[in-house]
Write a protein that holds these residues in place. Sequence first.
Motif, mmCIF file in Angstrom:
data_model
loop_
_atom_site.group_PDB
_atom_site.id
_atom_site.type_symbol
_atom_site.label_atom_id
_atom_site.label_comp_id
_atom_site.label_asym_id
_atom_site.label_seq_id
_atom_site.Cartn_x
_atom_site.Cartn_y
_atom_site.Cartn_z
ATOM 1 N N GLY A 81 0.792 -1.221 0.000
ATOM 2 C CA GLY A 81 0.000 0.000 0.000
ATOM 3 C C GLY A 81 0.826 1.274 0.000
ATOM 4 O O GLY A 81 0.278 2.364 0.138
ATOM 5 N N VAL A 82 2.146 1.151 -0.135
ATOM 6 C CA VAL A 82 3.025 2.326 -0.148
ATOM 7 C C VAL A 82 3.715 2.388 -1.506
ATOM 8 O O VAL A 82 4.334 1.405 -1.941
ATOM 9 C CB VAL A 82 4.100 2.255 0.958
ATOM 10 C CG1 VAL A 82 4.862 3.567 1.056
ATOM 11 C CG2 VAL A 82 3.471 1.885 2.302
ATOM 12 N N ARG A 83 3.603 3.533 -2.194
ATOM 13 C CA ARG A 83 4.199 3.690 -3.525
ATOM 14 C C ARG A 83 5.407 4.622 -3.439
ATOM 15 O O ARG A 83 5.485 5.472 -2.548
ATOM 16 C CB ARG A 83 3.181 4.278 -4.515
ATOM 17 C CG ARG A 83 1.800 3.676 -4.450
ATOM 18 C CD ARG A 83 1.654 2.412 -5.220
ATOM 19 N NE ARG A 83 1.988 2.523 -6.637
ATOM 20 C CZ ARG A 83 2.148 1.459 -7.424
ATOM 21 N NH1 ARG A 83 2.018 0.239 -6.930
ATOM 22 N NH2 ARG A 83 2.451 1.610 -8.687
ATOM 23 N N TYR A 84 6.335 4.440 -4.367
ATOM 24 C CA TYR A 84 7.534 5.264 -4.382
ATOM 25 C C TYR A 84 7.996 5.389 -5.834
ATOM 26 O O TYR A 84 7.856 4.435 -6.605
ATOM 27 C CB TYR A 84 8.630 4.601 -3.533
ATOM 28 C CG TYR A 84 9.837 5.482 -3.291
ATOM 29 C CD1 TYR A 84 9.786 6.511 -2.357
ATOM 30 C CD2 TYR A 84 11.016 5.291 -4.005
ATOM 31 C CE1 TYR A 84 10.884 7.332 -2.144
ATOM 32 C CE2 TYR A 84 12.118 6.104 -3.790
ATOM 33 C CZ TYR A 84 12.047 7.124 -2.868
ATOM 34 O OH TYR A 84 13.134 7.934 -2.651
ATOM 35 N N GLY A 204 6.912 10.192 4.599
ATOM 36 C CA GLY A 204 6.010 9.509 5.526
ATOM 37 C C GLY A 204 6.758 8.488 6.355
ATOM 38 O O GLY A 204 7.875 8.090 6.025
ATOM 39 N N LYS A 205 6.110 8.068 7.465
ATOM 40 C CA LYS A 205 6.726 7.077 8.342
ATOM 41 C C LYS A 205 6.720 5.702 7.683
ATOM 42 O O LYS A 205 6.055 5.494 6.675
ATOM 43 C CB LYS A 205 5.933 7.006 9.652
ATOM 44 C CG LYS A 205 6.136 8.233 10.515
ATOM 45 C CD LYS A 205 5.376 8.067 11.822
ATOM 46 C CE LYS A 205 5.364 9.378 12.566
ATOM 47 N NZ LYS A 205 4.057 9.698 13.115
ATOM 48 N N TYR A 206 7.426 4.766 8.328
ATOM 49 C CA TYR A 206 7.430 3.367 7.892
ATOM 50 C C TYR A 206 5.993 2.871 7.714
ATOM 51 O O TYR A 206 5.166 3.013 8.608
ATOM 52 C CB TYR A 206 8.156 2.530 8.948
ATOM 53 C CG TYR A 206 8.165 1.035 8.715
ATOM 54 C CD1 TYR A 206 8.763 0.485 7.591
ATOM 55 C CD2 TYR A 206 7.589 0.182 9.645
ATOM 56 C CE1 TYR A 206 8.791 -0.894 7.396
ATOM 57 C CE2 TYR A 206 7.615 -1.200 9.471
ATOM 58 C CZ TYR A 206 8.217 -1.725 8.331
ATOM 59 O OH TYR A 206 8.235 -3.084 8.149
ATOM 60 N N ARG A 207 5.695 2.353 6.558
ATOM 61 C CA ARG A 207 4.393 1.791 6.188
ATOM 62 C C ARG A 207 3.265 2.818 6.131
ATOM 63 O O ARG A 207 2.100 2.440 6.095
ATOM 64 C CB ARG A 207 4.005 0.626 7.098
ATOM 65 C CG ARG A 207 4.828 -0.624 6.826
ATOM 66 C CD ARG A 207 4.266 -1.820 7.573
ATOM 67 N NE ARG A 207 5.038 -3.025 7.283
ATOM 68 C CZ ARG A 207 4.833 -4.187 7.905
ATOM 69 N NH1 ARG A 207 3.897 -4.300 8.812
ATOM 70 N NH2 ARG A 207 5.554 -5.236 7.583
ATOM 71 N N GLU A 208 3.587 4.116 6.159
ATOM 72 C CA GLU A 208 2.539 5.112 5.944
ATOM 73 C C GLU A 208 2.103 4.995 4.484
ATOM 74 O O GLU A 208 2.934 5.022 3.583
ATOM 75 C CB GLU A 208 3.067 6.515 6.241
ATOM 76 C CG GLU A 208 1.972 7.538 6.380
ATOM 77 C CD GLU A 208 2.496 8.862 6.951
ATOM 78 O OE1 GLU A 208 3.206 8.846 7.982
ATOM 79 O OE2 GLU A 208 2.193 9.896 6.348
ATOM 80 N N LYS A 209 0.790 4.816 4.301
ATOM 81 C CA LYS A 209 0.283 4.433 2.980
ATOM 82 C C LYS A 209 0.316 5.586 1.984
ATOM 83 O O LYS A 209 0.459 6.742 2.338
ATOM 84 C CB LYS A 209 -1.150 3.892 3.097
ATOM 85 C CG LYS A 209 -1.311 2.760 4.097
ATOM 86 C CD LYS A 209 -0.493 1.522 3.735
ATOM 87 C CE LYS A 209 -0.715 0.377 4.716
ATOM 88 N NZ LYS A 209 0.549 -0.170 5.231
ATOM 89 N N GLY A 210 0.140 5.230 0.722
ATOM 90 C CA GLY A 210 0.066 6.221 -0.343
ATOM 91 C C GLY A 210 1.417 6.449 -1.009
ATOM 92 O O GLY A 210 2.405 5.779 -0.695
ATOM 93 N N LEU A 211 1.436 7.413 -1.944
ATOM 94 C CA LEU A 211 2.684 7.723 -2.660
ATOM 95 C C LEU A 211 3.587 8.553 -1.756
ATOM 96 O O LEU A 211 3.177 9.591 -1.244
ATOM 97 C CB LEU A 211 2.367 8.488 -3.953
ATOM 98 C CG LEU A 211 3.565 8.916 -4.798
ATOM 99 C CD1 LEU A 211 4.364 7.707 -5.295
ATOM 100 C CD2 LEU A 211 3.107 9.758 -5.988
ATOM 101 N N ALA A 363 -6.400 -3.602 1.646
ATOM 102 C CA ALA A 363 -7.119 -2.687 2.532
ATOM 103 C C ALA A 363 -6.642 -1.251 2.320
ATOM 104 O O ALA A 363 -7.440 -0.310 2.320
ATOM 105 C CB ALA A 363 -6.923 -3.104 3.992
ATOM 106 N N ALA A 364 -5.323 -1.091 2.099
ATOM 107 C CA ALA A 364 -4.777 0.254 1.903
ATOM 108 C C ALA A 364 -5.328 0.876 0.630
ATOM 109 O O ALA A 364 -5.713 2.049 0.606
ATOM 110 C CB ALA A 364 -3.253 0.195 1.848
ATOM 111 N N THR A 365 -5.388 0.076 -0.436
ATOM 112 C CA THR A 365 -5.941 0.574 -1.701
ATOM 113 C C THR A 365 -7.403 0.958 -1.510
ATOM 114 O O THR A 365 -7.844 2.030 -1.955
ATOM 115 C CB THR A 365 -5.840 -0.521 -2.785
ATOM 116 O OG1 THR A 365 -4.523 -1.049 -2.749
ATOM 117 C CG2 THR A 365 -6.132 0.030 -4.170
ATOM 118 N N ALA A 366 -8.137 0.065 -0.831
ATOM 119 C CA ALA A 366 -9.569 0.325 -0.606
ATOM 120 C C ALA A 366 -9.760 1.606 0.218
ATOM 121 O O ALA A 366 -10.647 2.417 -0.066
ATOM 122 C CB ALA A 366 -10.212 -0.862 0.096
#
Length: 493
Positions: A81-84, A204-211, A363-366
């Motif tokens: 759920g994390v993009r880069y 963002g922090k470790y596993r903070e979702k999104g780009l 879940a992150a995408t949703a």
Amino acid sequence: MTSLSIKSVFFLTLAVGFTPSFAGAAAGPALEGDLGPPVGPPIHAILTAPPNVPPPIHRKHPAKVIVELEVRELEKEISEGVRYTFWTFGGTTPGSFIRVRQGDTVEFHLKNHPDNKMPHNIDLHGVVGPGGGAASSFTAPGHESQFTFKALHQGIYVYHCATSPVGMHIANGMYGLMLVEPPEGLKPVDHEYYVMQGDFYTVGKYREKGLQAFDMQKAIDEKPTYVLFNGSESSLIGDNALTAKVGEKVRLFIGNGGPNLVSSFHMIGEIFDKVWFEGGTRYQENVQTTLIPSGGAAIAEFHTVVPGSFVIVDHSIFRAFNKGALGIFKVTGEENKLVYSGKEVDSVYLGDKAESLAAVGQAATATAEGRLSLEEQVKAGEALFTGTCSVCHQPNGQGIEGAFPPLAGSDLLAATPKRAIPIALNGLTGPVTVNGKTFNSVMPPMSQLNDDEIANILTYVTHSWGNKGIEPYTAAEIKAIRDSTARPAGAAN
Ligand SMILES: [Cu+2]
């Protein structure tokens, strides 16, 4: 001198103290590692994406080898759920694996895809020449550079981008490995794999979702958000685990792109038979942990004896369990009780990675699309509960008598479900009574988990094992409690 080709002059200038015999400039090898002129038609190098390695070279003579490497700037997953936005050699981090033979003449083509935004170049540590090729390969988007070198030294070598700001290009994933095989080749093995560590810096922090954007200050401070093998938290786990059967020989080509950290490379439950440390020609035997410097590489060989999941880590161990530097080597086959008696218990070391984290990504995408369902949240929570809360409260939520209170059928939880939020974030000490039994122990704060993760875990807990489901927890309410309550000193934020 005029009778010598430009290329010979180039090499002569490198050979300090070398007295050339001009009696036949074309005859025979002139330099150490120069095994003579290329023989036969040019060969196009096979490049592979990690963890794959191109097939061994069985050639008995030097050749002209053409390498075509294309730089792509691509948005990819760095964690569930994390993009880069990775900058890549060949579309992957680490970049395509290059395999040539000592003495080969390599015609190198560096292409910078027209969709890219940045100029790039390449410094190959296996090249003897200014910048390791960087001086001849600066390439703007939509352009291509070409230079030629002779692979004089055998070994395993890092390559990387060296365009300013160099650290940023490397931090974005611009590194890979080139193997220069000795003329006689390497001993045959059953599997060869390509694993390369790198440290990553996100706003963002470790596993903070999104780009997530690159964080220059964290990079300067050498405080990575992620430390990863092969550029993603999931690149060597679940279906992507490396595999072998019992009784097989395995060779790992291990690199470290950095940009900052040194790797203490270790495989839990295996011992390396041989390690060609620093990528050089000597090997050490019976090695537990080998140090891979930033911008360095090694070759490790081992053979498999018993089945199981062997965990690959950077043994600077917080990096493994809290920054992602963890992979799985899955060995299948017959048990050998003489060597190892036990049954496999994945979760001892794997933590939440014992479960597939695919549900977490879904879940992150949703969530990002504003359509998170209860079912998705519960599934993600189950994956995260495993290996975190389950260590004490047990996988079935029953707890352990006298030590850890149950979460399954807990009257306390049912009566005050929202109190579970500060408990999960800040921990709990002192007497607490659950289902008529008093516990007087310590639960550590679990605030290293982010708001999404705690919301999903608590939703899972309150919708499992016969617990009466309440409204699902939201990341927003976790955040509100995080912001308004105090954690004990030393807790993660
Ligand atoms: Cu670059």
